[in-house]
Design an enzyme around this catalytic site. Structure first.
Site, PDB file in Angstrom:
ATOM      1  N   SER A  46       0.828  -1.206   0.000  1.00 56.65           N
ATOM      2  CA  SER A  46       0.000   0.000   0.000  1.00 56.65           C
ATOM      3  C   SER A  46       0.862   1.256   0.000  1.00 56.65           C
ATOM      4  O   SER A  46       0.496   2.267  -0.613  1.00 56.65           O
ATOM      5  CB  SER A  46      -0.966   0.005   1.187  1.00 56.65           C
ATOM      6  OG  SER A  46      -0.274  -0.099   2.410  1.00 56.65           O
ATOM      7  N   GLU A  47       2.029   1.218   0.659  1.00 59.15           N
ATOM      8  CA  GLU A  47       2.971   2.326   0.575  1.00 59.15           C
ATOM      9  C   GLU A  47       4.412   1.840   0.643  1.00 59.15           C
ATOM     10  O   GLU A  47       4.704   0.812   1.264  1.00 59.15           O
ATOM     11  CB  GLU A  47       2.746   3.363   1.695  1.00 59.15           C
ATOM     12  CG  GLU A  47       1.652   4.361   1.421  1.00 59.15           C
ATOM     13  CD  GLU A  47       0.387   4.063   2.191  1.00 59.15           C
ATOM     14  OE1 GLU A  47      -0.619   4.736   1.944  1.00 59.15           O
ATOM     15  OE2 GLU A  47       0.399   3.126   3.019  1.00 59.15           O
ATOM     16  N   THR A  48       5.272   2.608   0.000  1.00 57.70           N
ATOM     17  CA  THR A  48       6.718   2.434   0.052  1.00 57.70           C
ATOM     18  C   THR A  48       7.329   3.795   0.367  1.00 57.70           C
ATOM     19  O   THR A  48       6.897   4.810  -0.187  1.00 57.70           O
ATOM     20  CB  THR A  48       7.262   1.910  -1.292  1.00 57.70           C
ATOM     21  OG1 THR A  48       6.710   0.613  -1.553  1.00 57.70           O
ATOM     22  CG2 THR A  48       8.779   1.821  -1.284  1.00 57.70           C
ATOM     23  N   PHE A  66       5.065   6.755  -1.375  1.00 60.37           N
ATOM     24  CA  PHE A  66       4.419   6.377  -2.628  1.00 60.37           C
ATOM     25  C   PHE A  66       3.463   5.213  -2.417  1.00 60.37           C
ATOM     26  O   PHE A  66       3.801   4.229  -1.743  1.00 60.37           O
ATOM     27  CB  PHE A  66       5.459   5.938  -3.667  1.00 60.37           C
ATOM     28  CG  PHE A  66       6.257   7.071  -4.261  1.00 60.37           C
ATOM     29  CD1 PHE A  66       5.998   7.533  -5.537  1.00 60.37           C
ATOM     30  CD2 PHE A  66       7.287   7.664  -3.533  1.00 60.37           C
ATOM     31  CE1 PHE A  66       6.740   8.572  -6.085  1.00 60.37           C
ATOM     32  CE2 PHE A  66       8.040   8.700  -4.074  1.00 60.37           C
ATOM     33  CZ  PHE A  66       7.768   9.163  -5.351  1.00 60.37           C
ATOM     34  N   HIS A  77       0.924   4.640   8.584  1.00 62.15           N
ATOM     35  CA  HIS A  77       1.793   3.494   8.857  1.00 62.15           C
ATOM     36  C   HIS A  77       3.168   3.654   8.217  1.00 62.15           C
ATOM     37  O   HIS A  77       4.168   3.169   8.776  1.00 62.15           O
ATOM     38  CB  HIS A  77       1.096   2.178   8.471  1.00 62.15           C
ATOM     39  CG  HIS A  77       1.406   1.620   7.133  1.00 62.15           C
ATOM     40  ND1 HIS A  77       0.775   2.034   5.978  1.00 62.15           N
ATOM     41  CD2 HIS A  77       2.279   0.647   6.749  1.00 62.15           C
ATOM     42  CE1 HIS A  77       1.238   1.352   4.956  1.00 62.15           C
ATOM     43  NE2 HIS A  77       2.155   0.498   5.386  1.00 62.15           N
TER      44      HIS A  77
END
Length: 312
Positions: A46-48, A66, A77
């Protein structure tokens, strides 16, 4: 060929394979912008997060966040997981004796904000971030539109909790908060991705946060939530700190919790992720009162589950 090392954490949990997965590139200097987006799509989480030096003397690091689809200015998170990673690498100065709290400042897309990190025996055990100002941005008060929201979630309008409004809220990243009558109704959600995307984007949200005040656990839990952001290729997010921060502000703003404050602060837990087998617990600390939310903090722990490198 350059290679970029990353750590993967499970966030808002103290157990591996629960919470929300996150990839953190702790030294992202030299990675071009277009490569960051491609790497985030490749990671397919979901995110990096890509960690960079900040040009501000006040901020210890700058974080670029991102989704698989785009860069976003703020998220929950990713911040908790990134600072668990950086504190574990010694980037954060230890408190005296290696035990206690340490405050640092970091730079994200919405500005420079504080982060508080708790250490035990020299290791980070909890990260608490201060979010942006709580704001109510929009409201869906038309009965036909409310029925459309319910239909987008695979529910009937009668399944909505009519004692609370459907509103677009934010503490840095906007979401559509949809109150649901019961935990059973929340469990039974079946998303119409195209319709839900149209609704939340039309009203200025970046996702939909459906919630109920019924909980799985007794004690500190005061709400159970599910977050959907199909436009960002996130069918369902296991733990959404930005949305839970906004939801915490919403619940206090509307006087929706049977909870007494401690020194002017409301402390409680929002549950998330259980219905997709990624149980997560997000800790809220909200200063203010009904109609006047002054500050929202969100915290939790994170667990390292993997290390790797991307070869570009």
């Amino acid at each position: 060929m350059p290679d970029y090392r990353f750590l993967q954490f499970d966030v808002f949990t103290d157990r591996s394979f629960c919470g929300n997965p996150l990839a953190v590139f702790t030294d992202a200097e030299g990675i071009p912008d277009d490569q960051m987006g491609k790497i985030a799509r490749e990671m397919n989480l979901s995110e990096t997060v890509f960690v960079l030096k900040s040009e501000s003397d006040e901020a210890l690091r700058r974080l670029r966040i991102f989704t698989p689809a785009r860069e976003i200015p703020f998220a929950g998170h990713p911040i908790v997981g990134t600072w668990a990673a950086l504190a574990g690498q010694g980037v954060v100065p230890l408190p005296d004796g290696g035990n206690g709290w340490q405050r640092i400042f970091h730079e994200v897309g919405i500005g420079i904000l504080p982060v508080d990190i708790e250490f035990k025996d020299g290791q980070p055990v909890q990260v608490v971030m201060t979010q942006g100002d709580f704001k109510l941005l929009n409201e869906i008060d038309d009965p036909h539109e409310q029925a459309e929201v319910a239909r987008a979630l695979g529910l009937a309008r009668e399944d909505l909790d009519e004692s609370l409004p459907i509103q677009v809220i934010t503490t840095g990243l906007s979401c559509l908060a949809v109150p649901i009558r019961s935990l059973a109704d929340l469990r039974d959600i079946r998303v119409d991705a195209a319709l839900l995307t149209d609704i939340y984007q039309r009203h200025g949200g970046t996702g939909c946060h459906a919630f109920t005040r019924e909980t799985l656990e007794v004690g500190e839990s005061r709400a159970h939530a599910r977050f959907f952001a199909p436009a960002d290729n996130i069918p369902e997010d296991p733990a959404t700190g930005s949305a839970c921060g906004a939801l915490g502000g919403y619940l206090i703003h509307h006087g929706a919790l049977n909870l007494e404050p401690e020194d002017g602060r409301y402390k409680f837990v929002i549950e998330q992720g259980d219905f997709i087998n990624r149980p997560s617990r997000i800790h809220l600390n909200v200063k203010g009162q009904a109609g006047n939310v002054e500050e929202v903090k969100v915290g939790g722990s994170a667990v390292l589950v993997a290390r790797g490198e991307v070869i570009v």
